[in-house]
Design a protein around this motif. Structure first.
Motif, PDB file in Angstrom:
ATOM      1  N   ASN A   1       0.818  -1.209   0.000  1.00 17.22           N
ATOM      2  CA  ASN A   1       0.000   0.000   0.000  1.00 17.22           C
ATOM      3  C   ASN A   1       0.856   1.265   0.000  1.00 17.22           C
ATOM      4  O   ASN A   1       0.406   2.334  -0.413  1.00 17.22           O
ATOM      5  N   ILE A   2       2.103   1.135   0.446  1.00 17.54           N
ATOM      6  CA  ILE A   2       3.027   2.281   0.404  1.00 17.54           C
ATOM      7  C   ILE A   2       3.736   2.330  -0.955  1.00 17.54           C
ATOM      8  O   ILE A   2       3.757   3.361  -1.628  1.00 17.54           O
ATOM      9  N   SER A   3       4.264   1.178  -1.397  1.00 15.38           N
ATOM     10  CA  SER A   3       5.090   1.187  -2.614  1.00 15.38           C
ATOM     11  C   SER A   3       4.306   1.519  -3.878  1.00 15.38           C
ATOM     12  O   SER A   3       4.880   1.935  -4.881  1.00 15.38           O
ATOM     13  N   GLN A   4       2.984   1.377  -3.853  1.00  9.65           N
ATOM     14  CA  GLN A   4       2.199   1.715  -5.054  1.00  9.65           C
ATOM     15  C   GLN A   4       2.340   3.200  -5.426  1.00  9.65           C
ATOM     16  O   GLN A   4       2.141   3.566  -6.581  1.00  9.65           O
ATOM     17  N   TYR A   5       2.713   4.032  -4.436  1.00 10.39           N
ATOM     18  CA  TYR A   5       2.868   5.465  -4.718  1.00 10.39           C
ATOM     19  C   TYR A   5       4.324   5.863  -4.978  1.00 10.39           C
ATOM     20  O   TYR A   5       4.631   7.040  -5.132  1.00 10.39           O
ATOM     21  N   HIS A   6       5.216   4.882  -5.016  1.00 10.48           N
ATOM     22  CA  HIS A   6       6.612   5.194  -5.347  1.00 10.48           C
ATOM     23  C   HIS A   6       6.724   5.638  -6.805  1.00 10.48           C
ATOM     24  O   HIS A   6       5.857   5.338  -7.621  1.00 10.48           O
ATOM     25  N   SER A   7       7.826   6.339  -7.129  1.00  9.19           N
ATOM     26  CA  SER A   7       7.979   6.797  -8.513  1.00  9.19           C
ATOM     27  C   SER A   7       8.297   5.598  -9.401  1.00  9.19           C
ATOM     28  O   SER A   7       8.756   4.553  -8.919  1.00  9.19           O
ATOM     29  N   ILE A   8       8.074   5.757 -10.684  1.00 15.62           N
ATOM     30  CA  ILE A   8       8.322   4.670 -11.631  1.00 15.62           C
ATOM     31  C   ILE A   8       9.797   4.231 -11.582  1.00 15.62           C
ATOM     32  O   ILE A   8      10.099   3.040 -11.694  1.00 15.62           O
TER      33      ILE A   8
ATOM     34  N   HIS B   1      -3.349  -0.886 -13.786  1.00 16.37           N
ATOM     35  CA  HIS B   1      -2.032  -0.755 -13.153  1.00 16.37           C
ATOM     36  C   HIS B   1      -1.388  -2.128 -13.018  1.00 16.37           C
ATOM     37  O   HIS B   1      -2.004  -3.049 -12.448  1.00 16.37           O
ATOM     38  N   ILE B   2      -0.150  -2.249 -13.491  1.00 13.91           N
ATOM     39  CA  ILE B   2       0.573  -3.508 -13.330  1.00 13.91           C
ATOM     40  C   ILE B   2       1.038  -3.613 -11.874  1.00 13.91           C
ATOM     41  O   ILE B   2       1.565  -2.643 -11.316  1.00 13.91           O
ATOM     42  N   ASN B   3       0.839  -4.769 -11.266  1.00 13.69           N
ATOM     43  CA  ASN B   3       1.318  -4.994  -9.890  1.00 13.69           C
ATOM     44  C   ASN B   3       2.833  -5.196  -9.947  1.00 13.69           C
ATOM     45  O   ASN B   3       3.341  -6.314  -9.813  1.00 13.69           O
TER      46      ASN B   3
ATOM     47  N   GLY C   1       2.452   5.103  -8.857  1.00 13.28           N
ATOM     48  CA  GLY C   1       3.578   5.027  -9.798  1.00 13.28           C
ATOM     49  C   GLY C   1       3.554   3.757 -10.626  1.00 13.28           C
ATOM     50  O   GLY C   1       4.306   3.618 -11.589  1.00 13.28           O
ATOM     51  N   LEU C   2       2.699   2.807 -10.255  1.00 14.96           N
ATOM     52  CA  LEU C   2       2.657   1.530 -10.962  1.00 14.96           C
ATOM     53  C   LEU C   2       2.322   1.745 -12.439  1.00 14.96           C
ATOM     54  O   LEU C   2       1.349   2.431 -12.751  1.00 14.96           O
ATOM     55  N   PRO C   3       3.140   1.157 -13.346  1.00  9.30           N
ATOM     56  CA  PRO C   3       2.920   1.388 -14.777  1.00  9.30           C
ATOM     57  C   PRO C   3       1.573   0.833 -15.266  1.00  9.30           C
ATOM     58  O   PRO C   3       0.953   0.021 -14.568  1.00  9.30           O
ATOM     59  N   LEU C   4       1.147   1.283 -16.436  1.00  8.04           N
ATOM     60  CA  LEU C   4      -0.183   0.894 -16.934  1.00  8.04           C
ATOM     61  C   LEU C   4      -0.119  -0.087 -18.094  1.00  8.04           C
ATOM     62  O   LEU C   4       0.726   0.033 -18.988  1.00  8.04           O
TER      63      LEU C   4
END
Ligand SMILES: [Zn+2]
Length: 440
Positions: A25-32, A272-274, A331-334
Motif C-alpha cells: 500500500n506504500i510502494s504503489q505510490y513510489h515513482s516509476i 495498473h501492473i502490480n 507510480g505503478l505502470p499501466l
C-alpha cells in the motif's frame, strides 16, 4: 463487529500477508524509477537463485551480463509446452517437497497446464487484497464471488471451507455455471440478504446477471465496487453491470500461475501492473518488444516465486502497454488493455490482425450473444443469439463492418443460433481462430 473479528483473525494468522499488504500500500505510490530499481534488484536475486538451484534454468540460461539494462531479453521465453515437458526440472532443489502444491490452469482454450504453487508464498494473496481495496472494499468486509472454475468451486465445497469462507474470509461463492432464471433469482435474493461490499465475477456472468436484473426491474443491493475478471470486459458489459448494481466496475487481469497481474484503479483508465510482483513485457511474433500502444503477446515474470519460477512466461494473451501516467498518482505502470487470447487472433484478407471483437457488435441492435469463428484464411463465421430487435438491416451492418476491417474478399456467414456453448471452465469464448499468427 464480524468485520473487525475477521480483520483481527487475519492479522493474527496471516501476519506475513498483512505485512506484505502494508508494504504494497506504500510502494504503489513510489515513482516509476524507484519501482524499476526494486524490480531489477528482485530480478537479480531471482536469477542468481535459479542458476544455482533450478535444473531447467541451470541448463538453459548461459552466462549473463546482469549489469546491463537488457539482461531480461537474453533469457529464453517460457511456454506452456516447455513447462509441460520440464515440470519436474523447474522445481527449486533447495525447497522442501511440502512447499510444492499441485495446481492446474482452467484451460479455457483446451490448453490446461499442470504446475506447482509454493504453499508458503503469501504475496499473491496480499496483491489480491490490495487490488480489492482499490474498489473501496475494506479488509474483513463481505464479498460475493460469481465464479465458474471447477477447481475453485470444489475447494469451497467442504464444510470446513464453507465455515472459513463465511466467518473469516467472509466470502459467499455462487456458481456461474448454471445461470438459469431460477438460479439468478436465487442469487439476487441471496445478495440482497448477504449485502456484500464487493462482488467479483467473470465478465460474461456479471453481464448476464445485470441483464436479468434490468429485464425484471429488480433492485439489487449495491456493493462498493465490482471486479470483472478472467475474461475480456467489453464496454457494453461494463455499462450494463454498472447501471444494474449502481457502482463502478474494476477490470482485473491475472492468471492462476502468477496471480493478479494488473488491475484498474478508480480512474478506470488502463490497468495498473502490480509491478512489485511481476514484470510485464509485450512482444511481437519474433520476440522483440512492442512499442507502447502496439498490441503483442504478453510475457510475465513472477518476481516472488522462487520455488517454481515463471520467467518471461508467455501466458497466451494479447495486450497493449501504455506510457501514460495515471491521475491517481500511483507510480505503478499501466497496461492499456488486454485484447484477448493469442489463439483468438483473426486474420483479414487485407492482412489486418484483429484481437478485440467489440467493433463487430458495437451499436448493433438485438444481439444477446455472439461468437466469431475463423476456421481458415479468407472465411469467417459469425454466430449470433438475437432477440426481436435484430433484423436484416443490422445483419447487413455486421457484414459491412467485417468487410471494412478484414477486407472485401472475406467470405462471411452470419448464422442465428439458439445457444453458444461455454468452455469447460464456464467462460464465454468470443472468438475461435485456427489461423492466429501467434500460434504455431
Ligand atoms: Zn490509477
Amino acid at each position: 463487529m464480524r468485520q473487525y473479528l475477521s480483520k483481527i483473525i487475519l492479522n493474527l494468522t496471516r501476519k506475513e500477508r498483512m505485512n506484505d499488504l502494508n508494504k504494497l500500500n506504500i510502494s504503489q505510490y513510489h515513482s516509476i524509477n524507484e519501482i524499476k530499481e526494486l524490480q531489477k534488484s528482485k530480478m537479480l536475486t531471482l536469477l542468481s537463485h535459479i542458476r544455482q538451484n533450478v535444473p531447467y534454468f541451470k541448463e538453459n540460461i548461459n552466462e549473463l551480463n546482469l549489469n546491463t539494462n537488457s539482461y531480461l531479453t537474453k533469457i529464453p521465453f517460457l511456454t506452456k509446452k516447455i513447462i509441460r515437458v520440464n515440470k519436474e526440472y523447474m522445481k527449486a532443489e533447495n525447497y522442501p517437497d511440502k512447499n510444492f502444491l499441485p495446481n492446474l490452469t482452467s484451460g479455457s482454450t483446451g490448453e490446461k497446464l499442470e504446475f506447482f504453487s509454493d504453499s508458503t508464498n503469501e504475496i499473491k494473496s496480499a496483491i489480491t487484497l490490495r487490488n480489492n481495496m482499490w474498489t473501496g472494499w475494506g479488509i474483513g468486509e463481505k464479498r460475493v464471488e460469481l465464479w465458474g472454475s471447477h477447481y475453485d468451486i470444489s475447494k469451497t465445497n467442504d464444510i470446513f471451507s464453507k465455515i472459513k469462507n463465511l466467518f473469516i474470509n467472509r466470502n459467499l461463492v455462487l456458481s456461474s455455471y448454471n445461470m438459469t432464471q431460477e438460479n439468478m433469482y436465487d442469487y439476487y435474493s441471496r445478495i440482497n440478504k448477504y449485502k456484500p461490499k464487493l462482488i467479483t465475477g467473470y465478465a460474461s456472468a456479471l453481464y448476464l446477471f445485470s441483464r436479468f436484473l434490468e429485464e425484471h426491474s429488480l433492485d439489487c443491493y449495491s456493493p462498493k465496487g465490482i471486479i470483472s475478471s478472467a475474461e475480456v470486459l467489453f464496454e457494453h458489459q461494463r455499462n450494463s453491470i454498472e447501471k444494474a448494481f449502481g457502482c463502478k466496475v474494476f477490470d482485473r487481469y491475472g492468471c492462476r500461475e502468477v496471480g493478479n497481474i494488473a488491475h484498474e484503479c478508480e480512474e478506470q483508465n488502463g490497468l495498473h501492473i502490480n509491478a512489485e510482483h511481476v514484470i510485464v513485457e509485450v512482444v511481437d511474433e519474433t520476440g522483440e518488444p512492442c512499442e507502447p500502444g502496439e498490441p503483442g503477446e504478453i510475457a510475465v515474470t513472477d518476481l516472488n516465486n522462487f520455488a517454481f519460477p515463471f520467467i518471461r512466461y508467455k501466458i497466451g494473451d494479447i495486450g497493449v502497454l501504455s506510457d501514460r501516467k495515471c491521475p491517481c498518482d500511483r507510480g505503478l505502470p499501466l497496461l492499456e488493455s488486454v485484447e484477448g487470447r493469442v489463439w483468438d487472433v483473426i486474420v483479414g484478407t487485407n492482412g489486418n490482425r484483429l484481437v478485440g471483437t467489440f467493433w463487430l457488435i458495437k451499436d448493433i441492435k438485438g444481439i444477446k450473444k455472439f461468437q466469431i469463428i475463423q476456421e481458415k484464411f479468407g472465411e469467417l463465421l459469425v454466430k449470433l443469439v438475437v432477440n426481436k430487435d435484430f433484423n436484416e438491416k443490422e445483419r447487413k451492418k455486421i457484414i459491412s463492418r467485417v468487410h471494412e476491417k478484414c477486407g472485401k474478399e472475406m467470405k462471411i456467414c452470419v448464422e442465428n443460433v439458439n445457444h453458444i456453448h461455454l468452455t469447460e471452465s464456464g467462460k464465454h469464448r468470443f472468438v475461435i481462430s485456427k489461423v492466429s499468427p501467434f500460434v504455431n
